[in-house]
Design a protein around this motif. Sequence first.
Motif, PDB file in Angstrom:
ATOM      1  N   LYS A 260       0.836  -1.199   0.000  1.00 20.30           N
ATOM      2  CA  LYS A 260       0.000   0.000   0.000  1.00 20.30           C
ATOM      3  C   LYS A 260       0.873   1.252   0.000  1.00 20.30           C
ATOM      4  CE  LYS A 260      -3.611  -2.407   2.599  1.00 20.30           C
ATOM      5  NZ  LYS A 260      -4.429  -2.441   3.829  1.00 20.30           N
ATOM      6  N   LEU A 261       1.925   1.226   0.797  1.00 22.51           N
ATOM      7  CA  LEU A 261       2.842   2.371   0.835  1.00 22.51           C
ATOM      8  C   LEU A 261       3.502   2.585  -0.517  1.00 22.51           C
ATOM      9  CD1 LEU A 261       4.723   1.913   4.253  1.00 22.51           C
ATOM     10  CD2 LEU A 261       2.860   3.494   3.739  1.00 22.51           C
ATOM     11  N   LYS A 262       3.948   1.526  -1.126  1.00 15.77           N
ATOM     12  CA  LYS A 262       4.635   1.636  -2.413  1.00 15.77           C
ATOM     13  C   LYS A 262       3.710   2.231  -3.472  1.00 15.77           C
ATOM     14  CE  LYS A 262       7.043  -1.978  -3.659  1.00 15.77           C
ATOM     15  NZ  LYS A 262       7.419  -3.395  -3.855  1.00 15.77           N
ATOM     16  N   LYS A 263       2.466   1.777  -3.497  1.00 14.38           N
ATOM     17  CA  LYS A 263       1.497   2.324  -4.458  1.00 14.38           C
ATOM     18  C   LYS A 263       1.252   3.807  -4.196  1.00 14.38           C
ATOM     19  CE  LYS A 263      -2.254   0.138  -5.565  1.00 14.38           C
ATOM     20  NZ  LYS A 263      -3.535  -0.624  -5.467  1.00 14.38           N
ATOM     21  N   TYR A 264       1.186   4.179  -2.922  1.00 16.19           N
ATOM     22  CA  TYR A 264       0.924   5.573  -2.558  1.00 16.19           C
ATOM     23  C   TYR A 264       2.072   6.483  -2.978  1.00 16.19           C
ATOM     24  CZ  TYR A 264       0.505   9.711   0.408  1.00 16.19           C
ATOM     25  OH  TYR A 264       0.452  10.997   0.864  1.00 16.19           O
TER      26      TYR A 264
ATOM     27  N   LYS B  85       4.417  10.014  -9.607  1.00 14.76           N
ATOM     28  CA  LYS B  85       3.874  10.053 -10.972  1.00 14.76           C
ATOM     29  C   LYS B  85       2.969  11.255 -11.205  1.00 14.76           C
ATOM     30  CE  LYS B  85       1.095   7.348 -14.236  1.00 14.76           C
ATOM     31  NZ  LYS B  85       0.327   6.094 -14.453  1.00 14.76           N
ATOM     32  N   ASN B  86       2.196  11.638 -10.181  1.00 13.18           N
ATOM     33  CA  ASN B  86       1.142  12.627 -10.384  1.00 13.18           C
ATOM     34  C   ASN B  86       1.435  14.024  -9.857  1.00 13.18           C
ATOM     35  OD1 ASN B  86      -1.421  11.073 -11.472  1.00 13.18           O
ATOM     36  ND2 ASN B  86      -0.439   9.737  -9.975  1.00 13.18           N
ATOM     37  N   ARG B  87       2.372  14.163  -8.936  1.00 11.15           N
ATOM     38  CA  ARG B  87       2.622  15.488  -8.356  1.00 11.15           C
ATOM     39  C   ARG B  87       4.034  16.016  -8.601  1.00 11.15           C
ATOM     40  NH1 ARG B  87      -0.869  17.998  -5.014  1.00 11.15           N
ATOM     41  NH2 ARG B  87      -2.993  17.281  -5.367  1.00 11.15           N
ATOM     42  N   ASP B  88       4.867  15.244  -9.273  1.00 14.09           N
ATOM     43  CA  ASP B  88       6.173  15.759  -9.701  1.00 14.09           C
ATOM     44  C   ASP B  88       5.970  16.350 -11.088  1.00 14.09           C
ATOM     45  OD1 ASP B  88       8.759  16.322 -10.397  1.00 14.09           O
ATOM     46  OD2 ASP B  88       9.469  14.239 -10.358  1.00 14.09           O
ATOM     47  N   PHE B  89       5.427  17.560 -11.124  1.00 12.78           N
ATOM     48  CA  PHE B  89       5.037  18.171 -12.390  1.00 12.78           C
ATOM     49  C   PHE B  89       6.221  18.452 -13.313  1.00 12.78           C
ATOM     50  CE2 PHE B  89       0.955  20.277 -10.497  1.00 12.78           C
ATOM     51  CZ  PHE B  89       0.312  19.052 -10.536  1.00 12.78           C
ATOM     52  N   ASP B  90       7.389  18.695 -12.749  1.00 12.76           N
ATOM     53  CA  ASP B  90       8.535  19.144 -13.554  1.00 12.76           C
ATOM     54  C   ASP B  90       9.622  18.090 -13.728  1.00 12.76           C
ATOM     55  OD1 ASP B  90       7.394  21.698 -13.837  1.00 12.76           O
ATOM     56  OD2 ASP B  90       8.178  22.310 -11.886  1.00 12.76           O
ATOM     57  N   GLY B  91       9.429  16.907 -13.152  1.00 15.65           N
ATOM     58  CA  GLY B  91      10.424  15.850 -13.298  1.00 15.65           C
ATOM     59  C   GLY B  91      11.687  16.057 -12.493  1.00 15.65           C
ATOM     60  N   ASP B  92      11.649  16.988 -11.526  1.00 17.53           N
ATOM     61  CA  ASP B  92      12.836  17.253 -10.711  1.00 17.53           C
ATOM     62  C   ASP B  92      12.799  16.518  -9.373  1.00 17.53           C
ATOM     63  OD1 ASP B  92      10.927  18.682  -9.305  1.00 17.53           O
ATOM     64  OD2 ASP B  92      11.648  20.651  -9.948  1.00 17.53           O
TER      65      ASP B  92
ATOM     66  N   GLU C 106      -3.683  17.304 -14.845  1.00 20.79           N
ATOM     67  CA  GLU C 106      -3.069  17.822 -16.062  1.00 20.79           C
ATOM     68  C   GLU C 106      -3.592  19.227 -16.356  1.00 20.79           C
ATOM     69  OE1 GLU C 106      -2.582  16.638 -20.816  1.00 20.79           O
ATOM     70  OE2 GLU C 106      -3.405  15.188 -19.382  1.00 20.79           O
ATOM     71  N   LYS C 107      -4.902  19.427 -16.221  1.00 28.27           N
ATOM     72  CA  LYS C 107      -5.486  20.753 -16.432  1.00 28.27           C
ATOM     73  C   LYS C 107      -5.007  21.746 -15.385  1.00 28.27           C
ATOM     74  CE  LYS C 107      -9.874  19.373 -18.585  1.00 28.27           C
ATOM     75  NZ  LYS C 107     -11.347  19.390 -18.418  1.00 28.27           N
ATOM     76  N   ILE C 108      -4.996  21.300 -14.124  1.00 27.80           N
ATOM     77  CA  ILE C 108      -4.591  22.174 -13.019  1.00 27.80           C
ATOM     78  C   ILE C 108      -3.146  22.629 -13.192  1.00 27.80           C
ATOM     79  CG2 ILE C 108      -4.112  22.204 -10.543  1.00 27.80           C
ATOM     80  CD1 ILE C 108      -6.638  20.402 -10.237  1.00 27.80           C
ATOM     81  N   ASN C 109      -2.284  21.715 -13.628  1.00 26.15           N
ATOM     82  CA  ASN C 109      -0.884  22.048 -13.840  1.00 26.15           C
ATOM     83  C   ASN C 109      -0.742  23.079 -14.953  1.00 26.15           C
ATOM     84  OD1 ASN C 109       1.944  21.985 -13.867  1.00 26.15           O
ATOM     85  ND2 ASN C 109       1.992  20.244 -15.254  1.00 26.15           N
ATOM     86  N   LYS C 110      -1.487  22.922 -16.036  1.00 26.98           N
ATOM     87  CA  LYS C 110      -1.382  23.855 -17.157  1.00 26.98           C
ATOM     88  C   LYS C 110      -1.861  25.252 -16.772  1.00 26.98           C
ATOM     89  CE  LYS C 110      -1.738  20.561 -20.989  1.00 26.98           C
ATOM     90  NZ  LYS C 110      -2.586  20.084 -22.123  1.00 26.98           N
ATOM     91  N   LYS C 111      -2.944  25.326 -15.994  1.00 25.99           N
ATOM     92  CA  LYS C 111      -3.491  26.626 -15.611  1.00 25.99           C
ATOM     93  C   LYS C 111      -2.650  27.315 -14.546  1.00 25.99           C
ATOM     94  CE  LYS C 111      -8.176  25.569 -17.034  1.00 25.99           C
ATOM     95  NZ  LYS C 111      -9.611  25.479 -16.687  1.00 25.99           N
ATOM     96  N   ALA C 112      -1.981  26.529 -13.725  1.00 25.63           N
ATOM     97  CA  ALA C 112      -1.005  27.051 -12.753  1.00 25.63           C
ATOM     98  C   ALA C 112      -1.553  28.181 -11.893  1.00 25.63           C
ATOM     99  CB  ALA C 112       0.271  27.496 -13.468  1.00 25.63           C
TER     100      ALA C 112
END
Length: 426
Positions: free
Chosen positions: A144-148, A154-161, A214-220
Amino acid sequence: MTEKEIFERTRKLIYENMIKGRSKNGKKFHYTKPAPERYPFQFFWDTCYHVFILSALGEHDMAREHLISLFAMQEDDGFVGHMIYWNRLKPGRMADFFQSKPQISNLYKSHMSALIQPPLVAQAVAKIYENSGDKDFLAEMLPKLKKYYLWLAKNRDFDGDGLLTIISPFESGIDWKPTYDVALGFPEKKADWRLFLKVVWIDFRNFLNNYNLEKINKKALFRVKDVGFNTIYAQNLQALSRLCHVTNDDDDAYYSSLGDKVTESILKIMYDEKDAAFYDVYGKKNTKIKILTPTVFYPVVIDGIPHSVAKKVMEAHFFNEEEFDTSFPLPSVAKNHPSFNPEESLYIWRGPTWIAHNWFMHQFLMESGYKEESKKMIDSILKLIAKSGFREYYNPFTGEGYGAKDFTWAGLVIDMIQMEKRNKSA
């Protein structure tokens, strides 16, 4: 207040705030309310705090049940929301309503919010394992931890850093943190109704976008990398790596490497060498928000932060009498910042003392030779409880208690007391 008295008072509070039952879809829940009236739901990082408290009380079974309850509604992709509304027809406040996806089912059955909170849960699982040696529980929780944590990466590292982005001021757990004013376009003003509307507007826009990241990230509209949030993320990736190693899970190297990447980015993107401070950053250009809150020195606790950097940060800010030196540390923003207000208000992280900051810094102080300061953290909390009881936050000068009554966080002092005892006997 004696050690026996604080343990007894904490145990009584936790038991009085605890609730268990079964949801209408058959899922068991067992958690502690942060406060019985104002915060009746199961909160993500509050549950982790309660695990540390319960473990210090020797209540390992209850601690396990709290985490099982927290992950009972985990989605298939790994997501866990920052609040779980067990058997609730609706959230308690209209502002909370916009923190969930716009689904009719949310009005009449148990559901999670669409926001996240500081990912403290790997350390919470590690605390239970360290105190109980329960490998069966570890084997149950590890997938469960690993999936979280994979969902977060995957979903909140918007910039790959490697750094995680929060999309609402309420995701960091530090509501109304003055650094967010800048990201909201409300800089250097006293908090008022206009700020309140700006913050609620962010959640409302996310709600209208069905929390499509994806939309939220684009609108920033609100795109912040909070240094405290990411410090906790780095620490917990390291903790998850150790838990994988204990169970001979080959993914330990992956989480260790990811933790290193987050740490490197904290140093590269958030650290300001001239100011000797780690700053929140916002927008797609990672603009530093140069406002001093306790999170400017949070990263000193991470394995991998150079000792020379940690020393500079602590000397420049933690021990700066003009910034964070108060009778009851730690104030939630530097005393010399225009937003500082030690009194009770709606904008609650702008001066008052919150126990979470003391608890977070205590272990580093204790293990880094700052014995007097680590002891002061404990003594201060004991005095606050003796004077004002278990409150949500406190005046850093007078110790007067504010906010919710019978609030659990001050109970973290018993975890701090136990750490001091183990450190002395080591």
